[in-house]
Scaffold this motif. Structure first.
Motif, PDB file in Angstrom:
ATOM      1  N   PRO A 113      29.970  40.391  39.780  1.00 14.67           N
ATOM      2  CA  PRO A 113      31.332  40.617  40.296  1.00 14.67           C
ATOM      3  C   PRO A 113      32.417  40.496  39.228  1.00 14.67           C
ATOM      4  CG  PRO A 113      30.091  39.200  41.782  1.00 14.67           C
ATOM      5  CD  PRO A 113      29.245  39.360  40.558  1.00 14.67           C
ATOM      6  N   ASP A 114      32.268  39.541  38.330  1.00 12.66           N
ATOM      7  CA  ASP A 114      33.307  39.375  37.297  1.00 12.66           C
ATOM      8  C   ASP A 114      33.333  40.575  36.361  1.00 12.66           C
ATOM      9  OD1 ASP A 114      34.066  36.947  38.315  1.00 12.66           O
ATOM     10  OD2 ASP A 114      32.729  35.786  37.014  1.00 12.66           O
ATOM     11  N   ASP A 115      32.149  41.026  35.970  1.00 15.94           N
ATOM     12  CA  ASP A 115      32.091  42.202  35.096  1.00 15.94           C
ATOM     13  C   ASP A 115      32.619  43.432  35.826  1.00 15.94           C
ATOM     14  OD1 ASP A 115      31.083  40.834  32.947  1.00 15.94           O
ATOM     15  OD2 ASP A 115      28.986  41.296  33.382  1.00 15.94           O
ATOM     16  N   ALA A 116      32.259  43.556  37.103  1.00 17.25           N
ATOM     17  CA  ALA A 116      32.726  44.715  37.879  1.00 17.25           C
ATOM     18  C   ALA A 116      34.248  44.719  37.965  1.00 17.25           C
ATOM     19  CB  ALA A 116      32.118  44.686  39.280  1.00 17.25           C
ATOM     20  N   ARG A 117      34.796  43.546  38.178  1.00 17.84           N
ATOM     21  CA  ARG A 117      36.259  43.428  38.241  1.00 17.84           C
ATOM     22  C   ARG A 117      36.892  43.869  36.914  1.00 17.84           C
ATOM     23  NH1 ARG A 117      39.763  37.906  39.386  1.00 17.84           N
ATOM     24  NH2 ARG A 117      41.520  38.478  38.078  1.00 17.84           N
ATOM     25  N   GLU A 118      36.333  43.412  35.829  1.00 19.35           N
ATOM     26  CA  GLU A 118      36.907  43.783  34.528  1.00 19.35           C
ATOM     27  C   GLU A 118      36.745  45.274  34.242  1.00 19.35           C
ATOM     28  OE1 GLU A 118      35.607  41.196  31.419  1.00 19.35           O
ATOM     29  OE2 GLU A 118      36.297  39.405  32.466  1.00 19.35           O
ATOM     30  N   VAL A 119      35.624  45.818  34.664  1.00 20.88           N
ATOM     31  CA  VAL A 119      35.410  47.261  34.466  1.00 20.88           C
ATOM     32  C   VAL A 119      36.472  48.058  35.227  1.00 20.88           C
ATOM     33  CG1 VAL A 119      33.890  49.179  35.122  1.00 20.88           C
ATOM     34  CG2 VAL A 119      32.956  47.204  33.907  1.00 20.88           C
ATOM     35  N   VAL A 120      36.715  47.682  36.476  1.00 21.77           N
ATOM     36  CA  VAL A 120      37.694  48.420  37.286  1.00 21.77           C
ATOM     37  C   VAL A 120      39.094  48.277  36.700  1.00 21.77           C
ATOM     38  CG1 VAL A 120      38.782  48.564  39.565  1.00 21.77           C
ATOM     39  CG2 VAL A 120      36.308  48.282  39.373  1.00 21.77           C
TER      40      VAL A 120
END
Lengths: 168, 207
Positions: free
Chosen positions: B47-54
């Motif tokens: 989730p943290d990586d996904a948030r940063e990607v978005v």
């Protein structure tokens, strides 16, 4: 008769034209194993969609927007290189016909550059004549390179075919 | 079939955003951020990586609006950025244990295994616990390569056509079809294995 995997997959994904889709449907009507394989593809799609829908509800919407807004407020602009990279990528990802003028233009630029760098023959570069004619399936580009005495010189015909079937 | 054409509403929002209208950009964000997050999470699995990607994707989108020619739809363009950032992140974080290629030894199914006739239907305990099923799905996704996760998310969840996927991923349509086929087949076998079933003809997989 058992349907081939790739045909079944394309049918499942709606990638077949009407006549091929009807042929697959006739095959499905006669084959229970194929109907089960098709159903299995549907099972997996349902599972993945259910999981993804739940995941999307956990998206930290406001927190992400706060960060994005903060970064935008800093006003950092992408470099020229980054912008050109995106523009180039967008051009090549676009409709197939954009490849044709892009290829012709690139070829013309390369030729002009090569001629311009050829020292004493640089004057020839100013006389290069380029015509590009787009017709069914191909683009023909003519490079007319006069000789130093002002004669007809050499004519180069550059044929660029349509791109390879990536479009339906 | 072909629906990768610029959406008029999106075009208008892009134009207004380009002119400095922050409300218009916010609307683009509202329209697509959840889907972008879902795709990103599907690729990076964190989730943290996904948030940063978005976040990074929308910042890039905003910065590049002036360069976006609109030859493809906005969401295809956005997904391409999300996809590339997601794949980059999995490489940087070294969460993947194999190379990013189509025909990975780890992603191959033994023998000439085809698409399976069923997954849940082959399990004697078909009325399994939903938690167990979800856990199997998650672990199976985890076992796929990022490239295969990406095509599954774009096709099965986002419903992109092969052509749209090719533009989003940046490769040929034929490559997308092959990659999707292998991803599905691999995923089916992984889920089945997780649920305690045995693939027809088959050896157990070595994930």
């Amino acid at each position: 008769m058992t349907l081939r995997d790739h045909e079944l997959m394309r049918y499942f994904d709606g990638d077949l034209d009407a006549s091929d889709a009807q042929r697959i449907e006739r095959g499905l009507a006669e084959s229970e194993p194929d109907r089960k394989r098709l159903a299995a593809l549907g099972e997996m799609r349902s599972l993945l969609r259910g999981t993804a829908q739940q995941a999307s509800t956990t998206a930290p919407s406001e927190a992400m927007w706060t960060t994005i807004r903060g970064e935008l407020a800093k006003g950092r602009r992408p470099s020229l290189g980054e912008r050109l990279s995106v523009a180039w990528s967008d051009l090549w990802a676009g409709p197939a016909r954009l490849w044709i003028p892009a290829t012709a233009t690139a070829a013309a630029l390369i030729l002009a550059f090569a001629l311009a760098r050829s020292g004493p023959r640089a004057a020839i570069a100013r006389d290069v004549v380029i015509e590009s004619v787009e017709t069914a399936g191909v683009t023909a580009t003519v490079f007319q390179i006069p000789d130093e005495a002002g004669g007809d010189g050499i004519a180069v015909l550059w044929i660029t075919p349509e791109s390879e079937g990536d479009e339906k | 079939m072909q629906r990768d054409v610029p959406d008029r509403d999106d075009e208008d929002l892009v134009r207004r955003s380009r002119e400095g209208d922050h409300d218009a950009f916010r609307l683009l964000y509202e329209r697509y951020h959840r889907r972008a997050y879902s795709v990103a999470l599907g690729i990076v699995r964190n989730p943290d990586d996904a948030r940063e990607v978005v976040q990074e994707a929308f910042i890039k989108v905003h910065g590049y609006l002036g360069s976006f020619r609109g030859s493809s739809s906005f969401y295809t363009w956005l997904y391409r950025i999300v996809h590339n950032l997601g794949i980059d992140r999995t490489r940087r974080a070294k969460v993947q244990h194999v190379e990013y290629q189509d025909h990975l030894a780890r992603d191959e199914v033994p023998g000439d295994a085809a698409l399976l006739p069923s997954m849940l239907g082959m399990n004697p305990g078909a009325e399994m616990d939903r938690t167990e099923l979800r856990a199997c799905l998650e672990s199976s996704l985890e076992a796929l390569s990022p490239a295969h996760r990406a095509v599954l998310m774009l096709r099965e969840v986002e419903g992109l056509s092969y052509t749209e996927m090719a533009r989003s991923v940046g490769c040929a349509k034929g490559t997308i079809m092959s990659r999707l086929f292998h991803a599905r087949r691999r995923m089916q076998h992984l889920i089945l294995e997780c649920l305690g079933g045995q693939a027809p003809g088959g050896a157990k997989e070595t994930a």
